[in-house]
Write a protein that holds these residues in place. Structure first.
Motif, PDB file in Angstrom:
ATOM      1  N   LEU A   1      33.128  53.548  25.618  1.00 45.86           N
ATOM      2  CA  LEU A   1      32.099  52.996  24.730  1.00 45.86           C
ATOM      3  C   LEU A   1      31.075  52.188  25.530  1.00 45.86           C
ATOM      4  CD1 LEU A   1      34.366  51.619  21.850  1.00 45.86           C
ATOM      5  CD2 LEU A   1      32.972  53.696  21.784  1.00 45.86           C
ATOM      6  N   CYS A   2      29.934  51.929  24.914  1.00 44.06           N
ATOM      7  CA  CYS A   2      28.899  51.084  25.509  1.00 44.06           C
ATOM      8  C   CYS A   2      29.454  49.671  25.697  1.00 44.06           C
ATOM      9  CB  CYS A   2      27.675  51.050  24.599  1.00 44.06           C
ATOM     10  SG  CYS A   2      26.394  49.877  25.112  1.00 44.06           S
ATOM     11  N   PRO A   3      29.378  49.117  26.899  1.00 45.02           N
ATOM     12  CA  PRO A   3      29.909  47.766  27.114  1.00 45.02           C
ATOM     13  C   PRO A   3      29.066  46.660  26.469  1.00 45.02           C
ATOM     14  CG  PRO A   3      28.905  48.591  29.112  1.00 45.02           C
ATOM     15  CD  PRO A   3      28.880  49.716  28.132  1.00 45.02           C
ATOM     16  N   ILE A   4      27.857  46.972  26.067  1.00 41.26           N
ATOM     17  CA  ILE A   4      26.990  45.974  25.443  1.00 41.26           C
ATOM     18  C   ILE A   4      27.176  45.967  23.927  1.00 41.26           C
ATOM     19  CG2 ILE A   4      24.603  45.163  25.148  1.00 41.26           C
ATOM     20  CD1 ILE A   4      25.649  45.066  28.091  1.00 41.26           C
ATOM     21  N   ALA A   5      27.064  47.132  23.281  1.00 40.04           N
ATOM     22  CA  ALA A   5      27.106  47.217  21.821  1.00 40.04           C
ATOM     23  C   ALA A   5      28.426  47.743  21.267  1.00 40.04           C
ATOM     24  CB  ALA A   5      25.959  48.098  21.324  1.00 40.04           C
ATOM     25  N   GLY A   6      29.260  48.309  22.115  1.00 42.09           N
ATOM     26  CA  GLY A   6      30.534  48.856  21.646  1.00 42.09           C
ATOM     27  C   GLY A   6      30.395  50.169  20.896  1.00 42.09           C
TER      28      GLY A   6
ATOM     29  N   VAL B   1      25.327  53.474  28.623  1.00 44.51           N
ATOM     30  CA  VAL B   1      25.152  52.602  27.454  1.00 44.51           C
ATOM     31  C   VAL B   1      24.707  53.472  26.282  1.00 44.51           C
ATOM     32  CG1 VAL B   1      24.704  50.485  28.757  1.00 44.51           C
ATOM     33  CG2 VAL B   1      22.813  52.026  28.222  1.00 44.51           C
ATOM     34  N   CYS B   2      24.558  52.865  25.114  1.00 48.48           N
ATOM     35  CA  CYS B   2      24.246  53.661  23.918  1.00 48.48           C
ATOM     36  C   CYS B   2      22.767  53.916  23.722  1.00 48.48           C
ATOM     37  CB  CYS B   2      24.838  52.991  22.684  1.00 48.48           C
ATOM     38  SG  CYS B   2      24.222  51.333  22.355  1.00 48.48           S
ATOM     39  N   CYS B   3      21.914  53.014  24.221  1.00 53.17           N
ATOM     40  CA  CYS B   3      20.485  53.133  23.912  1.00 53.17           C
ATOM     41  C   CYS B   3      19.629  52.469  24.987  1.00 53.17           C
ATOM     42  CB  CYS B   3      20.196  52.483  22.557  1.00 53.17           C
ATOM     43  SG  CYS B   3      20.527  50.707  22.525  1.00 53.17           S
ATOM     44  N   GLY B   4      18.338  52.645  24.855  1.00 54.17           N
ATOM     45  CA  GLY B   4      17.405  52.033  25.792  1.00 54.17           C
ATOM     46  C   GLY B   4      17.437  50.515  25.761  1.00 54.17           C
ATOM     47  N   GLY B   5      17.700  49.949  24.580  1.00 49.94           N
ATOM     48  CA  GLY B   5      17.787  48.489  24.467  1.00 49.94           C
ATOM     49  C   GLY B   5      18.927  47.927  25.297  1.00 49.94           C
ATOM     50  N   CYS B   6      20.086  48.564  25.201  1.00 53.22           N
ATOM     51  CA  CYS B   6      21.242  48.115  25.990  1.00 53.22           C
ATOM     52  C   CYS B   6      21.023  48.383  27.476  1.00 53.22           C
ATOM     53  CB  CYS B   6      22.518  48.794  25.508  1.00 53.22           C
ATOM     54  SG  CYS B   6      23.090  48.189  23.903  1.00 53.22           S
ATOM     55  N   GLN B   7      20.355  49.490  27.785  1.00 50.35           N
ATOM     56  CA  GLN B   7      20.058  49.807  29.177  1.00 50.35           C
ATOM     57  C   GLN B   7      19.157  48.718  29.769  1.00 50.35           C
ATOM     58  OE1 GLN B   7      17.727  53.395  29.864  1.00 50.35           O
ATOM     59  NE2 GLN B   7      18.874  53.802  31.748  1.00 50.35           N
ATOM     60  N   GLY B   8      18.164  48.291  29.002  1.00 52.12           N
ATOM     61  CA  GLY B   8      17.274  47.222  29.458  1.00 52.12           C
ATOM     62  C   GLY B   8      18.005  45.911  29.649  1.00 52.12           C
ATOM     63  N   LYS B   9      18.854  45.562  28.692  1.00 56.01           N
ATOM     64  CA  LYS B   9      19.637  44.322  28.804  1.00 56.01           C
ATOM     65  C   LYS B   9      20.521  44.337  30.045  1.00 56.01           C
ATOM     66  CE  LYS B   9      19.972  43.313  23.864  1.00 56.01           C
ATOM     67  NZ  LYS B   9      20.864  43.263  22.699  1.00 56.01           N
ATOM     68  N   LEU B  10      21.205  45.466  30.270  1.00 57.80           N
ATOM     69  CA  LEU B  10      22.113  45.552  31.406  1.00 57.80           C
ATOM     70  C   LEU B  10      21.357  45.572  32.730  1.00 57.80           C
ATOM     71  CD1 LEU B  10      25.012  45.696  32.386  1.00 57.80           C
ATOM     72  CD2 LEU B  10      24.939  48.174  32.079  1.00 57.80           C
ATOM     73  N   SER B  11      20.254  46.296  32.786  1.00 59.32           N
ATOM     74  CA  SER B  11      19.516  46.389  34.050  1.00 59.32           C
ATOM     75  C   SER B  11      18.892  45.055  34.456  1.00 59.32           C
ATOM     76  CB  SER B  11      18.448  47.479  33.983  1.00 59.32           C
ATOM     77  OG  SER B  11      17.461  47.150  33.052  1.00 59.32           O
ATOM     78  N   LYS B  12      18.580  44.198  33.482  1.00 59.61           N
ATOM     79  CA  LYS B  12      17.997  42.884  33.784  1.00 59.61           C
ATOM     80  C   LYS B  12      19.045  41.799  33.988  1.00 59.61           C
ATOM     81  CE  LYS B  12      13.817  43.885  31.164  1.00 59.61           C
ATOM     82  NZ  LYS B  12      13.069  43.617  29.932  1.00 59.61           N
TER      83      LYS B  12
END
Length: 147
Positions: free
Chosen positions: A87-92, A110-121
């Protein structure tokens, strides 16, 4: 010709046997205690897998302070192919294989671009993804193949 075939078969069997028993690939894997290159024969059992260390002293230090080294040990379990992401570690949520980040040499989806952005930053990606709570919900042990 028979001699050649016999030698070829013997070499082929040896190559297959070596590759089957090779175990996890340890190239680029670091000791969770020291950060140094690991050795295949310095291990400790952890969550149904094996954590690798650089020397005989590090497993003892790990056992005394497992919580301190848990994120790095969890990362190593995934890096060595003993656990896989579920599962996505940010949103589950379910992962999107097109949305990934490299976290210390491990491709994390990750599940989406939002989580990808959060994780990359994120300044501390390793701890965010591989802490005990997130690891428990987002990763699973790979079942051993039946022989």
């Amino acid at each position: 010709m028979k001699r050649f075939l016999a030698m070829f078969c013997a070499v082929l069997i040896t190559v297959v046997a070596v590759n089957v028993n090779a175990g996890p690939k340890l190239d680029g894997v670091k000791c969770p205690v020291s950060g140094k290159k690991v050795l295949a024969d310095k291990t400790a059992d952890y969550k149904g897998g094996q954590v690798f260390f650089c020397c005989a002293n590090c497993p003892t230090a790990f056992a005394k302070s497992t919580d301190k080294f848990a994120a790095k040990a969890n990362h190593q379990l995934v890096q060595t192919g003993q656990f896989k992401q579920t599962l996505c570690p940010i949103a589950g949520k379910a992962v999107n294989p097109d949305k990934t980040c490299d976290v210390a040499g491990v491709k994390v989806a990750v599940c989406c671009g939002g989580c990808q952005g959060k994780l990359s930053k994120n300044e501390d990606q390793l701890t965010t993804v591989f802490n005990e709570k997130t690891f428990a919900k987002s990763f699973a042990k790979i079942k051993a193949k039946k022989k």
